[in-house]
Design a protein around this motif. Structure first.
Motif, PDB file in Angstrom:
ATOM      1  N   UNK A   1       0.841  -1.189   0.000  1.00 14.49           N
ATOM      2  CA  UNK A   1       0.000   0.000   0.000  1.00 14.49           C
ATOM      3  C   UNK A   1       0.880   1.244   0.000  1.00 14.49           C
ATOM      4  N   UNK A   2       0.392   2.321  -0.601  1.00 12.06           N
ATOM      5  CA  UNK A   2       1.210   3.521  -0.722  1.00 12.06           C
ATOM      6  C   UNK A   2       0.409   4.776  -0.358  1.00 12.06           C
ATOM      7  N   UNK A   3       1.135   5.833  -0.114  1.00  7.40           N
ATOM      8  CA  UNK A   3       0.522   7.150   0.097  1.00  7.40           C
ATOM      9  C   UNK A   3       1.042   8.142  -0.931  1.00  7.40           C
ATOM     10  N   UNK A   4       1.713   7.628  -1.971  1.00  8.68           N
ATOM     11  CA  UNK A   4       2.337   8.504  -2.957  1.00  8.68           C
ATOM     12  C   UNK A   4       2.336   7.805  -4.324  1.00  8.68           C
ATOM     13  N   UNK A   5       1.844   8.498  -5.332  1.00  5.88           N
ATOM     14  CA  UNK A   5       1.826   7.937  -6.695  1.00  5.88           C
ATOM     15  C   UNK A   5       3.218   7.540  -7.155  1.00  5.88           C
ATOM     16  N   UNK A   6       4.195   8.422  -6.895  1.00 10.27           N
ATOM     17  CA  UNK A   6       5.548   8.191  -7.385  1.00 10.27           C
ATOM     18  C   UNK A   6       6.132   6.894  -6.833  1.00 10.27           C
ATOM     19  N   UNK A   7       5.822   6.590  -5.580  1.00  9.98           N
ATOM     20  CA  UNK A   7       6.326   5.357  -4.967  1.00  9.98           C
ATOM     21  C   UNK A   7       5.748   4.142  -5.676  1.00  9.98           C
ATOM     22  N   UNK A   8       4.438   4.165  -5.961  1.00 11.90           N
ATOM     23  CA  UNK A   8       3.799   3.044  -6.645  1.00 11.90           C
ATOM     24  C   UNK A   8       4.384   2.851  -8.038  1.00 11.90           C
ATOM     25  N   UNK A   9       4.573   3.952  -8.760  1.00 11.21           N
ATOM     26  CA  UNK A   9       5.109   3.879 -10.126  1.00 11.21           C
ATOM     27  C   UNK A   9       6.527   3.326 -10.117  1.00 11.21           C
TER      28      UNK A   9
ATOM     29  N   UNK B   1       3.035  -6.683 -10.002  1.00 13.47           N
ATOM     30  CA  UNK B   1       1.719  -6.250 -10.458  1.00 13.47           C
ATOM     31  C   UNK B   1       1.369  -4.907  -9.837  1.00 13.47           C
ATOM     32  N   UNK B   2       0.545  -4.133 -10.545  1.00 10.37           N
ATOM     33  CA  UNK B   2       0.096  -2.847 -10.019  1.00 10.37           C
ATOM     34  C   UNK B   2      -1.249  -2.489 -10.628  1.00 10.37           C
ATOM     35  N   UNK B   3      -2.075  -1.799  -9.841  1.00 10.92           N
ATOM     36  CA  UNK B   3      -3.290  -1.195 -10.383  1.00 10.92           C
ATOM     37  C   UNK B   3      -3.032   0.298 -10.407  1.00 10.92           C
ATOM     38  N   UNK B   4      -3.055   0.875 -11.600  1.00 11.31           N
ATOM     39  CA  UNK B   4      -2.612   2.255 -11.743  1.00 11.31           C
ATOM     40  C   UNK B   4      -3.351   2.945 -12.882  1.00 11.31           C
ATOM     41  N   UNK B   5      -3.353   4.278 -12.852  1.00 13.97           N
ATOM     42  CA  UNK B   5      -3.975   5.031 -13.921  1.00 13.97           C
ATOM     43  C   UNK B   5      -3.165   4.964 -15.203  1.00 13.97           C
ATOM     44  N   UNK B   6      -3.783   5.399 -16.297  1.00 14.14           N
ATOM     45  CA  UNK B   6      -3.110   5.345 -17.594  1.00 14.14           C
ATOM     46  C   UNK B   6      -1.817   6.158 -17.590  1.00 14.14           C
ATOM     47  N   UNK B   7      -1.835   7.354 -16.986  1.00 19.34           N
ATOM     48  CA  UNK B   7      -0.636   8.186 -16.942  1.00 19.34           C
ATOM     49  C   UNK B   7       0.467   7.518 -16.135  1.00 19.34           C
ATOM     50  N   UNK B   8       0.120   6.931 -15.000  1.00 21.07           N
ATOM     51  CA  UNK B   8       1.113   6.222 -14.201  1.00 21.07           C
ATOM     52  C   UNK B   8       1.696   5.032 -14.939  1.00 21.07           C
TER      53      UNK B   8
END
Length: 341
Positions: free
Chosen positions: A68-76, A86-93
């Motif tokens: 789990x994350x609190x920051x988009x950049x960390x997930x990306x 695996x990741x669930x992310x937006x198109x931009x990410x």
């Protein structure tokens, strides 16, 4: 001197062991890691995340760990560098992750009501508090003319519907005026040029709460990420001028603004968010197993994953017609790529 050298060598040895352990853990033969954006990392969505992890465990025989994350950049970065498979992310990410590592590939996306990619969209909103809505009308119609010099909340600069799409909308609209003909996305990222002040919610929920708590005058966020916390009060879903209300029993972070209402002043369709895979750290066999499973009728009919539209249970995806997961190619995301050109 010998003691100092020995200490340094010991420290380097320890660091190398820890690094090896970290790498081994992230890419273990019997474990898969799935990373989630802040929007989907809340406690209210734990059962939905767990169900997706459970079915993947069953088809691969590997334990799924949720990061789990609190920051988009960390997930990306986590999916791009292989510390998650695996990741669930937006198109931009997804695009940003693929730019970092070409081995990132789309696994599946949720379809539209038709069960196909033809209507596989959600909506990016620009919203204002209901009490202020009349200030954003031009000739009786809602418009974005008066967002200049406002306190504005985005989600994250890596958010598709919480930055990329709304910033493109703003630039396309205002660049027709001589004063703003050279407006750029960078001009919108911080206050002082176009907006008086710019905030970031770090999640769609956070951006919405920035608006409803009075920290922002206008906020960008999407319909799907806040759908579990709100209900429509006036108008039709996803239409400019429609009013939404925070549910009385809304979970965090909306528990601080129950009953607050907001009005949509701009609505833009956005390509649905993908589940992505790092094919360097996920085997081709597991990729195919997961993809085949997730696009099956069993998953489409799994009410813990596709929650019935009239259910009170919070979920990641809603089933109101023929929604299911479908396969897309990387090129399907080209319209989002075009926004950066």
């Amino acid at each position: 001197m010998k003691k100092t050298l020995l200490s340094v060598l010991s420290l380097l040895f320890l660091v190398s062991i820890l690094a090896a352990c970290t790498s081994s853990s992230a890419n273990s033969d019997d474990q898969l890691t799935m990373v989630w954006y802040p929007n989907e990392s809340g406690n209210d969505l734990k059962s939905a995340r767990d169900e997706i992890g459970k079915v993947i465990e069953e088809v691969t025989g590997k334990k799924v760990e949720h990061k789990l994350t609190t920051d988009y950049a960390v997930a990306i970065e986590t999916i791009a560098n292989g510390n998650a498979q695996l990741a669930f992310m937006g198109a931009q990410g997804y695009i940003e992750a693929k730019n970092k590592n070409n081995s990132i590939e789309p696994l599946i996306v949720p379809s539209g009501k038709s069960g196909t990619i033809d209507d596989a969209v959600y909506y990016s909103w620009l919203a204002v508090k209901k009490a202020d809505a009349d200030q954003y009308k031009v000739n009786g119609e809602y418009a974005i003319d008066n967002i200049v010099d406002s306190k504005f909340s985005f989600v994250s600069s890596s958010s598709t519907s919480g930055f990329k799409v709304p910033s493109n909308d703003v630039i396309a609209y205002f660049s027709q005026q001589d004063q703003w003909k050279d407006l750029t996305p960078e001009d919108l990222m911080e206050g002082g040029t176009f907006f008086k002040e710019v905030l970031y919610g770090d999640s769609h929920q956070g951006s919405a709460v920035n608006l409803l708590s009075g920290r922002a005058d206008v906020a960008a966020f999407c319909d799907t990420c806040v759908g579990n916390y709100i209900e429509i009060a006036e108008g039709e879903p996803n239409k400019a001028g429609s009013v939404y209300k925070v549910k009385a029993d809304a979970a965090e972070p909306f528990h601080t603004v129950p009953g607050e209402e907001f009005t949509l002043i701009n609505v833009t369709p956005v390509l649905n968010a993908p589940f992505a895979a790092n094919t360097d750290s996920l085997s081709e066999e597991d990729f195919k197993k997961i993809q085949e499973l997730m696009t099956s009728d069993d998953i489409a009919n799994n009410e813990k994953i596709f929650v019935p539209a009239d259910a009170e249970t919070a979920g990641l995806f809603t089933k109101s017609a023929d929604e299911r997961f479908v396969v897309v190619e990387d090129s399907w995301f080209d319209p989002i790529r075009e926004l950066s050109k």
